[in-house]
Design a protein around this motif. Structure first.
Motif, PDB file in Angstrom:
ATOM      1  N   HIS A   3       0.813  -1.213   0.000  1.00  0.00           N
ATOM      2  CA  HIS A   3       0.000   0.000   0.000  1.00  0.00           C
ATOM      3  C   HIS A   3       0.853   1.274   0.000  1.00  0.00           C
ATOM      4  CE1 HIS A   3      -3.840  -2.124   0.834  1.00  0.00           C
ATOM      5  NE2 HIS A   3      -3.047  -2.983   1.444  1.00  0.00           N
ATOM      6  N   GLY A   4       2.165   1.126   0.196  1.00  0.00           N
ATOM      7  CA  GLY A   4       3.016   2.305   0.209  1.00  0.00           C
ATOM      8  C   GLY A   4       4.471   1.927   0.051  1.00  0.00           C
ATOM      9  N   SER A   5       5.283   2.914  -0.369  1.00  0.00           N
ATOM     10  CA  SER A   5       6.714   2.675  -0.572  1.00  0.00           C
ATOM     11  C   SER A   5       7.485   3.962  -0.352  1.00  0.00           C
ATOM     12  CB  SER A   5       6.990   2.165  -1.995  1.00  0.00           C
ATOM     13  OG  SER A   5       6.708   3.187  -2.950  1.00  0.00           O
ATOM     14  N   ALA A   6       8.772   3.831  -0.091  1.00  0.00           N
ATOM     15  CA  ALA A   6       9.698   4.959  -0.036  1.00  0.00           C
ATOM     16  C   ALA A   6      11.104   4.407  -0.210  1.00  0.00           C
ATOM     17  CB  ALA A   6       9.580   5.731   1.277  1.00  0.00           C
ATOM     18  N   MET A   7      11.957   5.178  -0.898  1.00  0.00           N
ATOM     19  CA  MET A   7      13.334   4.745  -1.150  1.00  0.00           C
ATOM     20  C   MET A   7      14.311   5.852  -0.803  1.00  0.00           C
ATOM     21  SD  MET A   7      13.298   2.462  -4.638  1.00  0.00           S
ATOM     22  CE  MET A   7      14.854   1.701  -4.076  1.00  0.00           C
ATOM     23  N   TYR A   8      15.553   5.433  -0.543  1.00  0.00           N
ATOM     24  CA  TYR A   8      16.640   6.402  -0.369  1.00  0.00           C
ATOM     25  C   TYR A   8      17.899   5.840  -1.015  1.00  0.00           C
ATOM     26  CZ  TYR A   8      18.156   3.462   3.558  1.00  0.00           C
ATOM     27  OH  TYR A   8      18.566   2.408   4.337  1.00  0.00           O
ATOM     28  N   PHE A   9      18.726   6.747  -1.489  1.00  0.00           N
ATOM     29  CA  PHE A   9      19.951   6.402  -2.203  1.00  0.00           C
ATOM     30  C   PHE A   9      21.098   7.147  -1.536  1.00  0.00           C
ATOM     31  CE2 PHE A   9      16.253   6.328  -4.874  1.00  0.00           C
ATOM     32  CZ  PHE A   9      16.366   5.155  -5.613  1.00  0.00           C
ATOM     33  N   THR A  10      22.030   6.414  -0.947  1.00  0.00           N
ATOM     34  CA  THR A  10      23.145   7.024  -0.241  1.00  0.00           C
ATOM     35  C   THR A  10      24.222   7.401  -1.244  1.00  0.00           C
ATOM     36  OG1 THR A  10      22.676   5.708   1.724  1.00  0.00           O
ATOM     37  CG2 THR A  10      24.863   6.704   1.566  1.00  0.00           C
ATOM     38  N   LEU A  11      24.576   8.679  -1.262  1.00  0.00           N
ATOM     39  CA  LEU A  11      25.531   9.208  -2.234  1.00  0.00           C
ATOM     40  C   LEU A  11      26.778   9.672  -1.505  1.00  0.00           C
ATOM     41  CD1 LEU A  11      22.972  11.356  -4.270  1.00  0.00           C
ATOM     42  CD2 LEU A  11      23.613   8.966  -4.646  1.00  0.00           C
ATOM     43  N   GLY A  12      27.882   9.002  -1.725  1.00  0.00           N
ATOM     44  CA  GLY A  12      29.135   9.417  -1.134  1.00  0.00           C
ATOM     45  C   GLY A  12      29.188   9.331   0.373  1.00  0.00           C
ATOM     46  N   GLY A  13      28.191   8.723   0.999  1.00  0.00           N
ATOM     47  CA  GLY A  13      28.183   8.583   2.440  1.00  0.00           C
ATOM     48  C   GLY A  13      27.730   9.815   3.189  1.00  0.00           C
ATOM     49  N   ASP A  14      27.578  10.948   2.492  1.00  0.00           N
ATOM     50  CA  ASP A  14      27.258  12.201   3.162  1.00  0.00           C
ATOM     51  C   ASP A  14      25.911  12.787   2.768  1.00  0.00           C
ATOM     52  OD1 ASP A  14      29.786  12.275   4.472  1.00  0.00           O
ATOM     53  OD2 ASP A  14      30.695  12.994   2.620  1.00  0.00           O
ATOM     54  N   VAL A  15      25.356  12.338   1.667  1.00  0.00           N
ATOM     55  CA  VAL A  15      24.118  12.898   1.123  1.00  0.00           C
ATOM     56  C   VAL A  15      23.195  11.751   0.738  1.00  0.00           C
ATOM     57  CG1 VAL A  15      23.105  14.267  -0.753  1.00  0.00           C
ATOM     58  CG2 VAL A  15      25.267  14.981   0.274  1.00  0.00           C
ATOM     59  N   SER A  16      21.902  11.966   0.867  1.00  0.00           N
ATOM     60  CA  SER A  16      20.928  10.973   0.431  1.00  0.00           C
ATOM     61  C   SER A  16      19.950  11.600  -0.554  1.00  0.00           C
ATOM     62  CB  SER A  16      20.134  10.428   1.624  1.00  0.00           C
ATOM     63  OG  SER A  16      20.976   9.737   2.518  1.00  0.00           O
ATOM     64  N   ALA A  17      19.571  10.821  -1.541  1.00  0.00           N
ATOM     65  CA  ALA A  17      18.459  11.169  -2.418  1.00  0.00           C
ATOM     66  C   ALA A  17      17.253  10.359  -1.957  1.00  0.00           C
ATOM     67  CB  ALA A  17      18.794  10.850  -3.870  1.00  0.00           C
ATOM     68  N   VAL A  18      16.098  10.987  -1.925  1.00  0.00           N
ATOM     69  CA  VAL A  18      14.871  10.326  -1.492  1.00  0.00           C
ATOM     70  C   VAL A  18      13.901  10.292  -2.668  1.00  0.00           C
ATOM     71  CG1 VAL A  18      12.900  10.446   0.085  1.00  0.00           C
ATOM     72  CG2 VAL A  18      15.192  11.099   0.885  1.00  0.00           C
TER      73      VAL A  18
ATOM     74  N   ALA B  87      19.804  15.803   2.438  1.00  0.00           N
ATOM     75  CA  ALA B  87      19.088  14.988   1.467  1.00  0.00           C
ATOM     76  C   ALA B  87      18.324  15.889   0.510  1.00  0.00           C
ATOM     77  CB  ALA B  87      18.119  14.031   2.164  1.00  0.00           C
ATOM     78  N   PHE B  88      17.981  15.317  -0.634  1.00  0.00           N
ATOM     79  CA  PHE B  88      17.155  16.052  -1.587  1.00  0.00           C
ATOM     80  C   PHE B  88      16.114  15.109  -2.158  1.00  0.00           C
ATOM     81  CE2 PHE B  88      20.476  14.268  -4.271  1.00  0.00           C
ATOM     82  CZ  PHE B  88      19.765  13.802  -5.374  1.00  0.00           C
ATOM     83  N   LEU B  89      15.076  15.698  -2.714  1.00  0.00           N
ATOM     84  CA  LEU B  89      14.040  14.948  -3.404  1.00  0.00           C
ATOM     85  C   LEU B  89      13.403  15.861  -4.449  1.00  0.00           C
ATOM     86  CD1 LEU B  89      11.076  16.090  -2.197  1.00  0.00           C
ATOM     87  CD2 LEU B  89      11.827  14.762  -0.230  1.00  0.00           C
TER      88      LEU B  89
END
Length: 286
Positions: free
Chosen positions: A62-77, A108-110
């Motif tokens: 019924h729902g989802s969310a993801m994150y992507f760890t970039l360089g260990g210091d930043v995440s994309a959501v 983080a950014f999205l």
């Protein structure tokens, strides 16, 4: 990893780690809200990042969310989806709370659809600017000979460095996964790669991105190298470029602006180098 139950008015849902066994259900979920992602597109995201799903007792998602760890210091959501009938019951809020905990308050950014910008503002995200989605059927285009060449495996370290300069963060895990499923072209001067672009199957057709270049004319040449071979095909490019020759070239090629989303950030992102991001790898990964 499994986290506590979500108690909603309609359902009790369990948040659990996103796995390959969920891909069919995730595809059905995104299709239910009109997103174009194929099962294969979800698989690429899962290979490059991590996520959670909200499932009921029968295993339906019924729902989802993801994150992507970039360089260990930043995440994309990204890929934050709550089934429409549960959206008002707080499912998206629960999913995002889990993601914030997992990213450990890293910057983080999205990229948010306009209707959910107030929701992300309420969580502390600040709008940065628009991302323009260009897409359409490619018309006849000419190609400038000799500007680009096909990338080869030994080019990968330079591609990763070029991308890191443009984004201010190492995205090697993402670039390596995109390399596996993409065609890649580069612009080279004096023995060094000065820009590159990737094209892969996505959604209704093809997606060109990321597009990284020092100069706008190089970015146009990189896109041209792909669209010249795709007449009659559906192609998409997502860009933060607000106006100018690059945007005009996309329109002249048949890729018209159809909508925009809003780039938003949590915290301060790293500064960027001399290369520019003319095209995103996706809304989810930037």
């Amino acid at each position: 990893m499994t986290v506590p139950l979500i108690n909603l008015e309609s359902y009790d849902l369990l948040q659990t780690e996103m796995k390959a066994e969920h891909l069919d259900g995730l595809h059905a979920l995104s299709a239910s809200i009109g997103w174009p992602h194929r099962k294969a597109d979800w698989a690429v995201n899962l290979a490059a990042g991590k996520g959670i799903v909200a499932v009921d007792e029968s295993g339906r998602i019924h729902g989802s969310a993801m994150y992507f760890t970039l360089g260990g210091d930043v995440s994309a959501v990204g890929m934050v989806i709550a089934h429409p009938r549960l959206k008002l019951e707080g499912l998206a809020t629960c999913l995002m709370a889990n993601i914030v905990e997992r990213t450990e308050d890293r910057p983080a950014f999205l990229n948010a659809c306009n209707d959910v910008v107030p929701f992300y503002r309420s969580l502390g995200a600040l709008p940065v600017g628009p991302v323009f989605q260009h897409q359409g059927i490619v018309g006849p285009v000419s190609i400038s000979k000799g500007r680009c060449r096909v990338a080869e495996a030994p080019d990968l370290p330079q591609l990763i460095a070029c991308d890191a300069d443009a984004h201010g963060v190492d995205r090697s895990t993402l670039i390596l996964e995109l390399w596996r499923v993409s065609e890649t072209v580069v612009i080279e001067r004096r023995g060094r790669i000065r820009g590159f672009a990737m094209r892969r199957q996505f959604g209704r057709g093809h997606l060109i991105g990321p597009i990284i270049a020092e100069k706008e004319v190089d970015a146009i040449a990189l896109v041209e190298a792909f669209v010249a071979n795709l007449p009659g095909s559906f192609v998409r490019v997502d860009t933060r470029v607000k106006h100018g020759p690059f945007r005009q070239y996309l329109e002249n090629s048949g890729l018209v602006p159809v909508m925009n989303v809003v780039n938003m950030t949590f915290g301060q992102l790293p500064s960027r180098g001399s290369n520019a991001v003319f095209g995103l790898s996706s809304h989810s990964t930037g």
